[in-house]
Scaffold this motif. Structure first.
Motif, PDB file in Angstrom:
ATOM      1  N   ASP A 228       0.808  -1.224   0.000  1.00 13.33           N
ATOM      2  CA  ASP A 228       0.000   0.000   0.000  1.00 13.33           C
ATOM      3  C   ASP A 228       0.838   1.270   0.000  1.00 13.33           C
ATOM      4  O   ASP A 228       0.292   2.372   0.047  1.00 13.33           O
ATOM      5  CB  ASP A 228      -0.976   0.019   1.188  1.00 13.33           C
ATOM      6  CG  ASP A 228      -0.292  -0.233   2.525  1.00 13.33           C
ATOM      7  OD1 ASP A 228       0.938  -0.031   2.622  1.00 13.33           O
ATOM      8  OD2 ASP A 228      -0.985  -0.634   3.474  1.00 13.33           O
ATOM      9  N   GLU A 229       2.174   1.137  -0.069  1.00 11.39           N
ATOM     10  CA  GLU A 229       3.050   2.298  -0.164  1.00 11.39           C
ATOM     11  C   GLU A 229       4.196   1.956  -1.107  1.00 11.39           C
ATOM     12  O   GLU A 229       4.763   0.872  -1.032  1.00 11.39           O
ATOM     13  CB  GLU A 229       3.611   2.671   1.216  1.00 11.39           C
ATOM     14  CG  GLU A 229       4.607   3.826   1.186  1.00 11.39           C
ATOM     15  CD  GLU A 229       5.151   4.155   2.567  1.00 11.39           C
ATOM     16  OE1 GLU A 229       4.506   4.939   3.284  1.00 11.39           O
ATOM     17  OE2 GLU A 229       6.224   3.604   2.927  1.00 11.39           O
ATOM     18  N   LEU A 230       4.532   2.886  -1.995  1.00 11.69           N
ATOM     19  CA  LEU A 230       5.637   2.696  -2.927  1.00 11.69           C
ATOM     20  C   LEU A 230       6.673   3.795  -2.729  1.00 11.69           C
ATOM     21  O   LEU A 230       6.332   4.941  -2.439  1.00 11.69           O
ATOM     22  CB  LEU A 230       5.146   2.699  -4.376  1.00 11.69           C
ATOM     23  CG  LEU A 230       4.136   1.609  -4.760  1.00 11.69           C
ATOM     24  CD1 LEU A 230       3.788   1.723  -6.237  1.00 11.69           C
ATOM     25  CD2 LEU A 230       4.663   0.210  -4.447  1.00 11.69           C
ATOM     26  N   ARG A 231       7.953   3.433  -2.955  1.00 14.73           N
ATOM     27  CA  ARG A 231       9.048   4.358  -2.713  1.00 14.73           C
ATOM     28  C   ARG A 231       9.954   4.498  -3.943  1.00 14.73           C
ATOM     29  O   ARG A 231      11.176   4.336  -3.841  1.00 14.73           O
ATOM     30  CB  ARG A 231       9.888   3.892  -1.517  1.00 14.73           C
ATOM     31  CG  ARG A 231       9.094   3.602  -0.256  1.00 14.73           C
ATOM     32  CD  ARG A 231      10.004   3.215   0.905  1.00 14.73           C
ATOM     33  NE  ARG A 231      11.085   2.345   0.496  1.00 14.73           N
ATOM     34  CZ  ARG A 231      10.997   1.031   0.342  1.00 14.73           C
ATOM     35  NH1 ARG A 231       9.826   0.396   0.561  1.00 14.73           N
ATOM     36  NH2 ARG A 231      12.034   0.323  -0.019  1.00 14.73           N
ATOM     37  N   PRO A 232       9.421   4.808  -5.100  1.00 19.03           N
ATOM     38  CA  PRO A 232      10.296   4.979  -6.265  1.00 19.03           C
ATOM     39  C   PRO A 232      11.138   6.236  -6.126  1.00 19.03           C
ATOM     40  O   PRO A 232      10.744   7.191  -5.455  1.00 19.03           O
ATOM     41  CB  PRO A 232       9.300   5.101  -7.419  1.00 19.03           C
ATOM     42  CG  PRO A 232       8.087   5.724  -6.788  1.00 19.03           C
ATOM     43  CD  PRO A 232       8.017   5.122  -5.401  1.00 19.03           C
ATOM     44  N   GLY A 233      12.297   6.245  -6.755  1.00 15.75           N
ATOM     45  CA  GLY A 233      13.155   7.422  -6.705  1.00 15.75           C
ATOM     46  C   GLY A 233      13.528   7.935  -8.082  1.00 15.75           C
ATOM     47  O   GLY A 233      13.378   9.106  -8.408  1.00 15.75           O
ATOM     48  N   VAL A 234      14.002   7.032  -8.943  1.00 10.10           N
ATOM     49  CA  VAL A 234      14.562   7.430 -10.240  1.00 10.10           C
ATOM     50  C   VAL A 234      13.512   8.039 -11.156  1.00 10.10           C
ATOM     51  O   VAL A 234      13.835   8.805 -12.066  1.00 10.10           O
ATOM     52  CB  VAL A 234      15.247   6.205 -10.902  1.00 10.10           C
ATOM     53  CG1 VAL A 234      15.791   6.543 -12.278  1.00 10.10           C
ATOM     54  CG2 VAL A 234      16.371   5.686 -10.017  1.00 10.10           C
ATOM     55  N   TYR A 235      12.237   7.732 -10.929  1.00 12.47           N
ATOM     56  CA  TYR A 235      11.175   8.172 -11.840  1.00 12.47           C
ATOM     57  C   TYR A 235      11.148   9.671 -12.077  1.00 12.47           C
ATOM     58  O   TYR A 235      10.640  10.134 -13.108  1.00 12.47           O
ATOM     59  CB  TYR A 235       9.807   7.727 -11.304  1.00 12.47           C
ATOM     60  CG  TYR A 235       9.270   8.592 -10.182  1.00 12.47           C
ATOM     61  CD1 TYR A 235       8.346   9.607 -10.440  1.00 12.47           C
ATOM     62  CD2 TYR A 235       9.704   8.428  -8.867  1.00 12.47           C
ATOM     63  CE1 TYR A 235       7.861  10.421  -9.415  1.00 12.47           C
ATOM     64  CE2 TYR A 235       9.234   9.218  -7.851  1.00 12.47           C
ATOM     65  CZ  TYR A 235       8.321  10.217  -8.124  1.00 12.47           C
ATOM     66  OH  TYR A 235       7.854  11.026  -7.114  1.00 12.47           O
ATOM     67  N   VAL A 236      11.665  10.469 -11.139  1.00 13.22           N
ATOM     68  CA  VAL A 236      11.609  11.924 -11.342  1.00 13.22           C
ATOM     69  C   VAL A 236      12.429  12.346 -12.549  1.00 13.22           C
ATOM     70  O   VAL A 236      12.052  13.274 -13.271  1.00 13.22           O
ATOM     71  CB  VAL A 236      12.072  12.711 -10.097  1.00 13.22           C
ATOM     72  CG1 VAL A 236      11.087  12.572  -8.977  1.00 13.22           C
ATOM     73  CG2 VAL A 236      13.462  12.309  -9.650  1.00 13.22           C
ATOM     74  N   PHE A 237      13.574  11.673 -12.757  1.00 13.14           N
ATOM     75  CA  PHE A 237      14.459  11.991 -13.881  1.00 13.14           C
ATOM     76  C   PHE A 237      14.427  10.919 -14.960  1.00 13.14           C
ATOM     77  O   PHE A 237      14.497  11.209 -16.140  1.00 13.14           O
ATOM     78  CB  PHE A 237      15.911  12.105 -13.407  1.00 13.14           C
ATOM     79  CG  PHE A 237      16.188  13.180 -12.409  1.00 13.14           C
ATOM     80  CD1 PHE A 237      15.725  14.469 -12.584  1.00 13.14           C
ATOM     81  CD2 PHE A 237      16.945  12.897 -11.268  1.00 13.14           C
ATOM     82  CE1 PHE A 237      16.013  15.460 -11.667  1.00 13.14           C
ATOM     83  CE2 PHE A 237      17.243  13.878 -10.351  1.00 13.14           C
ATOM     84  CZ  PHE A 237      16.769  15.171 -10.542  1.00 13.14           C
ATOM     85  N   ASN A 238      14.401   9.643 -14.530  1.00 13.55           N
ATOM     86  CA  ASN A 238      14.670   8.476 -15.361  1.00 13.55           C
ATOM     87  C   ASN A 238      16.129   8.514 -15.832  1.00 13.55           C
ATOM     88  O   ASN A 238      16.842   9.483 -15.600  1.00 13.55           O
ATOM     89  CB  ASN A 238      13.680   8.361 -16.507  1.00 13.55           C
ATOM     90  CG  ASN A 238      12.286   8.057 -15.989  1.00 13.55           C
ATOM     91  OD1 ASN A 238      12.087   7.053 -15.295  1.00 13.55           O
ATOM     92  ND2 ASN A 238      11.320   8.925 -16.282  1.00 13.55           N
ATOM     93  N   ASP A 239      16.580   7.438 -16.458  1.00 15.94           N
ATOM     94  CA  ASP A 239      17.969   7.361 -16.895  1.00 15.94           C
ATOM     95  C   ASP A 239      18.085   6.324 -18.009  1.00 15.94           C
ATOM     96  O   ASP A 239      17.075   5.764 -18.459  1.00 15.94           O
ATOM     97  CB  ASP A 239      18.918   7.070 -15.731  1.00 15.94           C
ATOM     98  CG  ASP A 239      18.565   5.819 -14.933  1.00 15.94           C
ATOM     99  OD1 ASP A 239      17.895   4.922 -15.489  1.00 15.94           O
ATOM    100  OD2 ASP A 239      18.957   5.733 -13.746  1.00 15.94           O
ATOM    101  N   ALA A 240      19.315   6.082 -18.450  1.00 14.48           N
ATOM    102  CA  ALA A 240      19.509   5.188 -19.588  1.00 14.48           C
ATOM    103  C   ALA A 240      19.054   3.770 -19.270  1.00 14.48           C
ATOM    104  O   ALA A 240      18.505   3.072 -20.141  1.00 14.48           O
ATOM    105  CB  ALA A 240      20.973   5.202 -20.012  1.00 14.48           C
ATOM    106  N   ALA A 241      19.273   3.324 -18.042  1.00 14.56           N
ATOM    107  CA  ALA A 241      18.843   1.975 -17.670  1.00 14.56           C
ATOM    108  C   ALA A 241      17.327   1.853 -17.687  1.00 14.56           C
ATOM    109  O   ALA A 241      16.774   0.869 -18.196  1.00 14.56           O
ATOM    110  CB  ALA A 241      19.398   1.605 -16.296  1.00 14.56           C
ATOM    111  N   GLN A 242      16.628   2.837 -17.122  1.00 11.63           N
ATOM    112  CA  GLN A 242      15.159   2.787 -17.117  1.00 11.63           C
ATOM    113  C   GLN A 242      14.602   2.800 -18.536  1.00 11.63           C
ATOM    114  O   GLN A 242      13.634   2.094 -18.841  1.00 11.63           O
ATOM    115  CB  GLN A 242      14.589   3.968 -16.322  1.00 11.63           C
ATOM    116  CG  GLN A 242      15.014   4.034 -14.874  1.00 11.63           C
ATOM    117  CD  GLN A 242      14.598   2.836 -14.053  1.00 11.63           C
ATOM    118  OE1 GLN A 242      13.561   2.225 -14.308  1.00 11.63           O
ATOM    119  NE2 GLN A 242      15.407   2.480 -13.070  1.00 11.63           N
ATOM    120  N   LEU A 243      15.212   3.589 -19.417  1.00 17.23           N
ATOM    121  CA  LEU A 243      14.757   3.627 -20.804  1.00 17.23           C
ATOM    122  C   LEU A 243      14.944   2.269 -21.465  1.00 17.23           C
ATOM    123  O   LEU A 243      14.025   1.755 -22.129  1.00 17.23           O
ATOM    124  CB  LEU A 243      15.526   4.704 -21.569  1.00 17.23           C
ATOM    125  CG  LEU A 243      15.175   4.852 -23.048  1.00 17.23           C
ATOM    126  CD1 LEU A 243      13.733   5.322 -23.226  1.00 17.23           C
ATOM    127  CD2 LEU A 243      16.144   5.820 -23.730  1.00 17.23           C
TER     128      LEU A 243
END
Length: 364
Positions: A228-243
């Motif tokens: 019921d709680e999520l803690r994402p961090g990279v989503y604000v910027f994203n990066d080459a790995a996420q892409l």
């Protein structure tokens, strides 16, 4: 790259498109509102007060941080709800700092051992406000955390020591694995592990208000249920790995490093002024080389020195001339941001602000 932006920058620099940033933050907030989960974003990605304010304004319940030092930086800026998602081993200095933090913020602290919670309890005795424990569960990443069945040992130790158990949490880091199904499997693993740990604690008479999971790759695979709680961090910027993993699209890349070509020593090779002290040195199984060169997507950053990035072009591709500005998306944006004093903020190709990386180096 905008001519105006090229003229205004001294390279190397980390550049943020504020419109993309705000869109990423808004999208996550809207997903939480529609899906019925809480977002507690991990601020270790950006370490920036201005971005934290935007996340809180978009509905975040509070912030996640990795260290006491990060918590101090955000608490001084008025953040009143902080989760140190780390199994702290509290020495005398950290004990004093934690007690001081309770004067202005509600604190949760991670724990994954009986000894850890006993030490934490002694450290915060007499604090101005409560420090609540989140029991860390290993859901498959095999870093820190206990097996779900062992959560009761840690939870009972916390209660016996006079601490309140706020819930259970995990980091599904195996979602970064080089496998098209890794994200999906990690999301299901965290649901199963957190649900089992919560059931075990409740069976022992310990309430578990929060089941906290999530990383940027697995946040996109959330489904209603245990977590019921999520803690994402990279989503604000994203990066080459996420892409490369499919966690975002090219339109969601909010940060890139702008660098200058300083040398073209061979027809198929050029060198940038952004090395490991700008891009970070992280490699990813999803990305060939040390980052994504936006202006030359078929090129590969084959080597990083501290202040050089060596870029190899495919056969027949023309090398840019010395003095050309090039944009590079880091493999892992968190490490790149922690190397910068500030972020150059742009809108429509124009520099509109410089945001300090306020928690840079707050590693203890």
């Amino acid at each position: 790259m905008s001519p105006r932006l090229t003229e205004e920058l001294t390279t190397p620099a980390l550049v943020v498109d504020v419109d993309v940033l705000d869109r990423n933050i808004t999208r996550m907030g809207a997903a939480a509102a529609a899906g019925g989960f809480t977002v507690r974003p991990h601020a270790k990605t950006h370490k920036c007060l201005e971005i934290a304010r935007r996340q809180l304004a978009a509905g975040a319940a509070g912030l996640t941080v990795a260290t006491v030092g990060e918590a101090e930086v955000f608490a001084r800026d008025g953040v009143t709800d902080l989760f140190i998602a780390y199994p702290l081993w509290v020495d005398d200095a950290k004990a004093r700092r934690l007690r001081h933090l309770t004067e202005s913020a509600a604190l949760r602290v991670g724990a994954d051992s009986v000894e850890g919670v006993q030490r934490l309890a002694r450290a915060v005795r007499g604090a101005a406000g409560p420090v609540r424990v989140m029991v860390e569960i290993d859901s498959g990443h095999h870093r820190t955390g206990v097996a779900a069945a062992k959560a009761v040992d840690v939870g009972r130790a916390a209660v016996d020591a006079g601490l309140e158990v706020a819930g259970v949490f995990t980091f599904p880091g195996h979602g970064y694995g080089h496998d098209p199904l890794a994200r999906e499997r990690a999301a299901r693993d965290e649901e199963q592990a957190l649900g089992a740990a919560a059931d075990a604690l409740r069976g022992a008479g310990i309430a578990v208000p929060v089941l906290s999971g999530g990383s940027t790759p697995t946040a996109g695979r959330w489904r209603p249920g245990a977590v019921d709680e999520l803690r994402p961090g990279v989503y604000v910027f994203n990066d080459a790995a996420q892409l490369a993993m499919g966690s975002c699209t090219a339109e969601d890349l909010a940060l890139h490093a702008v660098a200058t070509v300083v040398s073209t020593p061979a027809p198929d090779r050029f060198v940038l002024d952004a090395g490991s002290k700008v891009l970070g040195s992280d490699l990813s199984p999803w990305v060939q080389g040390h980052g994504l060169v936006l202006d030359h997507p078929d090129a590969v950053i084959t080597a990083l020195s501290e202040h050089h990035a060596t870029v190899v072009l495919p056969e027949g591709a023309p090398a840019p001339r010395p003095g050309t500005r090039v944009s590079v998306v880091p493999n892992h944006v968190c490490t790149a941001v922690n190397l910068a004093n500030d972020l150059v903020v742009t809108r429509n190709g124009t520099v509109v602000a410089h945001w300090p990386v306020a928690a840079r180096g707050a590693n203890s």
